[in-house]
Design a protein around this motif. Structure first.
Motif, PDB file in Angstrom:
ATOM      1  N   GLY A 101     -13.533  -8.218 -12.092  1.00 35.68           N
ATOM      2  CA  GLY A 101     -12.991  -8.277 -10.735  1.00 35.68           C
ATOM      3  C   GLY A 101     -12.739  -6.914 -10.119  1.00 35.68           C
ATOM      4  N   LEU A 102     -13.125  -5.851 -10.840  1.00 34.21           N
ATOM      5  CA  LEU A 102     -12.923  -4.483 -10.346  1.00 34.21           C
ATOM      6  C   LEU A 102     -14.250  -3.733 -10.332  1.00 34.21           C
ATOM      7  N   ARG A 103     -14.298  -2.675  -9.527  1.00 32.29           N
ATOM      8  CA  ARG A 103     -15.401  -1.719  -9.629  1.00 32.29           C
ATOM      9  C   ARG A 103     -14.905  -0.582 -10.500  1.00 32.29           C
ATOM     10  N   MET A 104     -15.425  -0.522 -11.710  1.00 33.38           N
ATOM     11  CA  MET A 104     -14.883   0.387 -12.715  1.00 33.38           C
ATOM     12  C   MET A 104     -15.205   1.854 -12.443  1.00 33.38           C
ATOM     13  N   SER A 105     -16.203   2.116 -11.593  1.00 35.93           N
ATOM     14  CA  SER A 105     -16.649   3.500 -11.373  1.00 35.93           C
ATOM     15  C   SER A 105     -16.042   4.144 -10.132  1.00 35.93           C
ATOM     16  N   VAL A 106     -15.149   3.418  -9.431  1.00 36.92           N
ATOM     17  CA  VAL A 106     -14.462   4.017  -8.279  1.00 36.92           C
ATOM     18  C   VAL A 106     -12.960   4.016  -8.560  1.00 36.92           C
ATOM     19  N   SER A 107     -12.213   4.778  -7.778  1.00 37.75           N
ATOM     20  CA  SER A 107     -10.786   4.965  -8.051  1.00 37.75           C
ATOM     21  C   SER A 107      -9.982   3.681  -7.842  1.00 37.75           C
ATOM     22  N   ALA A 108      -8.763   3.687  -8.387  1.00 34.37           N
ATOM     23  CA  ALA A 108      -7.851   2.554  -8.187  1.00 34.37           C
ATOM     24  C   ALA A 108      -7.613   2.332  -6.696  1.00 34.37           C
ATOM     25  N   GLY A 109      -7.382   3.425  -5.950  1.00 32.53           N
ATOM     26  CA  GLY A 109      -7.147   3.310  -4.509  1.00 32.53           C
ATOM     27  C   GLY A 109      -8.331   2.714  -3.779  1.00 32.53           C
ATOM     28  N   ALA A 110      -9.546   3.116  -4.183  1.00 33.69           N
ATOM     29  CA  ALA A 110     -10.752   2.592  -3.545  1.00 33.69           C
ATOM     30  C   ALA A 110     -10.929   1.111  -3.857  1.00 33.69           C
ATOM     31  N   ASN A 111     -10.555   0.678  -5.078  1.00 31.82           N
ATOM     32  CA  ASN A 111     -10.649  -0.739  -5.426  1.00 31.82           C
ATOM     33  C   ASN A 111      -9.806  -1.594  -4.497  1.00 31.82           C
ATOM     34  N   VAL A 112      -8.602  -1.110  -4.185  1.00 31.57           N
ATOM     35  CA  VAL A 112      -7.729  -1.848  -3.267  1.00 31.57           C
ATOM     36  C   VAL A 112      -8.228  -1.702  -1.833  1.00 31.57           C
ATOM     37  N   GLY A 113      -8.612  -0.483  -1.472  1.00 30.64           N
ATOM     38  CA  GLY A 113      -9.036  -0.207  -0.102  1.00 30.64           C
ATOM     39  C   GLY A 113     -10.313  -0.909   0.316  1.00 30.64           C
ATOM     40  N   GLU A 114     -11.219  -1.129  -0.639  1.00 27.85           N
ATOM     41  CA  GLU A 114     -12.491  -1.782  -0.327  1.00 27.85           C
ATOM     42  C   GLU A 114     -12.281  -3.155   0.309  1.00 27.85           C
ATOM     43  N   ARG A 115     -11.298  -3.876  -0.184  1.00 25.29           N
ATOM     44  CA  ARG A 115     -11.064  -5.224   0.350  1.00 25.29           C
ATOM     45  C   ARG A 115     -10.542  -5.131   1.778  1.00 25.29           C
ATOM     46  N   LEU A 116      -9.750  -4.114   2.081  1.00 25.71           N
ATOM     47  CA  LEU A 116      -9.297  -3.914   3.455  1.00 25.71           C
ATOM     48  C   LEU A 116     -10.478  -3.554   4.362  1.00 25.71           C
ATOM     49  N   MET A 117     -11.374  -2.721   3.863  1.00 24.88           N
ATOM     50  CA  MET A 117     -12.559  -2.353   4.651  1.00 24.88           C
ATOM     51  C   MET A 117     -13.432  -3.565   4.914  1.00 24.88           C
ATOM     52  N   ALA A 118     -13.457  -4.494   3.958  1.00 22.81           N
ATOM     53  CA  ALA A 118     -14.271  -5.709   4.117  1.00 22.81           C
ATOM     54  C   ALA A 118     -13.770  -6.586   5.259  1.00 22.81           C
ATOM     55  N   VAL A 119     -12.481  -6.415   5.634  1.00 25.38           N
ATOM     56  CA  VAL A 119     -11.944  -7.212   6.746  1.00 25.38           C
ATOM     57  C   VAL A 119     -11.805  -6.355   8.015  1.00 25.38           C
ATOM     58  N   GLY A 120     -12.457  -5.173   8.005  1.00 28.92           N
ATOM     59  CA  GLY A 120     -12.569  -4.419   9.246  1.00 28.92           C
ATOM     60  C   GLY A 120     -11.672  -3.212   9.397  1.00 28.92           C
ATOM     61  N   ASP A 121     -10.820  -2.921   8.401  1.00 31.70           N
ATOM     62  CA  ASP A 121      -9.952  -1.736   8.504  1.00 31.70           C
ATOM     63  C   ASP A 121     -10.793  -0.487   8.252  1.00 31.70           C
ATOM     64  N   ARG A 122     -10.756   0.462   9.165  1.00 33.39           N
ATOM     65  CA  ARG A 122     -11.583   1.676   9.043  1.00 33.39           C
ATOM     66  C   ARG A 122     -10.754   2.955   9.046  1.00 33.39           C
ATOM     67  N   HIS A 123      -9.435   2.841   9.190  1.00 38.16           N
ATOM     68  CA  HIS A 123      -8.589   4.038   9.274  1.00 38.16           C
ATOM     69  C   HIS A 123      -8.212   4.501   7.872  1.00 38.16           C
ATOM     70  N   TYR A 124      -8.729   5.667   7.465  1.00 35.64           N
ATOM     71  CA  TYR A 124      -8.542   6.141   6.092  1.00 35.64           C
ATOM     72  C   TYR A 124      -7.064   6.245   5.732  1.00 35.64           C
ATOM     73  N   ARG A 164      -5.726  -5.661  -5.739  1.00 37.83           N
ATOM     74  CA  ARG A 164      -6.978  -5.738  -4.963  1.00 37.83           C
ATOM     75  C   ARG A 164      -7.095  -7.097  -4.277  1.00 37.83           C
ATOM     76  N   ASN A 165      -6.677  -8.159  -4.969  1.00 35.26           N
ATOM     77  CA  ASN A 165      -6.765  -9.500  -4.408  1.00 35.26           C
ATOM     78  C   ASN A 165      -5.729  -9.761  -3.322  1.00 35.26           C
ATOM     79  N   LEU A 166      -4.532  -9.204  -3.494  1.00 35.91           N
ATOM     80  CA  LEU A 166      -3.427  -9.581  -2.607  1.00 35.91           C
ATOM     81  C   LEU A 166      -3.294  -8.705  -1.367  1.00 35.91           C
ATOM     82  N   VAL A 167      -4.031  -7.597  -1.312  1.00 29.08           N
ATOM     83  CA  VAL A 167      -3.844  -6.647  -0.212  1.00 29.08           C
ATOM     84  C   VAL A 167      -4.199  -7.246   1.155  1.00 29.08           C
ATOM     85  N   THR A 168      -5.069  -8.260   1.185  1.00 29.20           N
ATOM     86  CA  THR A 168      -5.446  -8.874   2.465  1.00 29.20           C
ATOM     87  C   THR A 168      -4.579 -10.089   2.809  1.00 29.20           C
ATOM     88  N   SER A 169      -3.466 -10.247   2.083  1.00 25.99           N
ATOM     89  CA  SER A 169      -2.529 -11.364   2.332  1.00 25.99           C
ATOM     90  C   SER A 169      -3.207 -12.730   2.277  1.00 25.99           C
TER      91      SER A 169
END
Length: 258
Positions: A101-124, A164-169
């Motif tokens: 359920g994780l991308r092992m080759s990217v950072s912990a922050g990126a694992n959580v952030g990716e799901r936010l980007m998937a729902v349209g968040d673009r502000h770093y 990573r799962n819960l960040v998008t509520s």
């Protein structure tokens, strides 16, 4: 809409050729409710979970989900794009093996952030702030945000997967043996964390576990499976304290004797 079910399942069945995966499963899941699906290995509980979450395509039956606008939608009638969006936003899936359920080759922050980007968040800045907040909520030190999951322990990886799962509520989270393979002390800590998050966020959860102690700690209601059939269901304490089916009695007594 708290008095209306979030998920309605009717006659759900999945077969593997001539073998039953699960058959004729029906239940309602309510907002904020945790449902445990228990049974021995091969009982059909994982097949049922994967069919409910659309990771497997059911052969019969209907799954209806109440959208945020209150409309009840038949999952099978959704387009593939609609289902993918649902899995990225309103639904979560916590795997037994966090590496699944994780991308092992990217950072912990990126694992959580990716799901936010998937729902349209673009502000770093806001993505990193949300990732930092969620790491602290799952008891991962904020200075580990740039570390990759491969540098984490098994318990930390599982907590990261939960963040990573819960960040998008999401409103509904599927969990497949989330404490499996962890040391007992790590399991207890993770269960405490899960119980707190479920309560704080008002999550509905469907959790598969072979561990009746886990089911008692975290679930309101329980379904017992054997050979692809749901043979008993009810409030968790009732099922465990007064099991009616001989198979459930055997499961409970084997835990007491362990």
């Amino acid at each position: 809409m708290e008095n209306l079910p979030l998920l309605k399942v009717q006659g759900l069945s999945k077969f593997y050729g001539g073998r039953i995966g699960c058959t004729n499963v029906s239940f309602d899941l309510w907002p904020g409710e945790v449902l445990a699906i228990v049974g021995e290995s091969g009982s059909g509980k994982t097949t049922l979970l994967n069919s409910l979450s659309t990771r497997l395509t059911a052969d019969a039956g209907m799954i209806q989900y109440r959208m945020r606008d209150g409309a009840m939608r038949d999952i099978a009638r959704m387009s593939e794009a609609e289902r993918r969006l649902l899995m990225r936003t309103d639904w979560g899936f916590v795997h037994q093996n966090p590496a699944d359920g994780l991308r092992m080759s990217v950072s912990a922050g990126a694992n959580v952030g990716e799901r936010l980007m998937a729902v349209g968040d673009r502000h770093y800045g806001s993505i990193r702030a949300a990732a930092t907040d969620w790491l602290s909520r799952v008891e991962i030190a904020q200075d580990r945000i740039d570390d990759q999951p491969r540098a984490f322990s098994g318990g930390m990886r599982q907590r990261l997967q939960i963040a990573r799962n819960l960040v998008t509520s999401p409103r509904l989270v599927f969990m497949d043996e989330p404490t499996g393979g962890l040391d007992v002390s790590v399991q207890a800590r993770l269960l405490d964390l899960l119980r707190g998050l479920v309560q704080d966020l008002g999550l509905s959860v469907i959790i598969v576990t072979h561990d009746l102690a886990v089911a008692r700690l975290i679930s309101h209601r329980m379904m017992v499976m054997k050979d692809g059939h749901v043979i008993e269901q009810g409030l968790t304490d009732r099922v465990l304290d007064d099991p009616r089916e001989p198979y459930t009695q055997l499961l409970v007594s084997s835990i007491l004797q362990a």
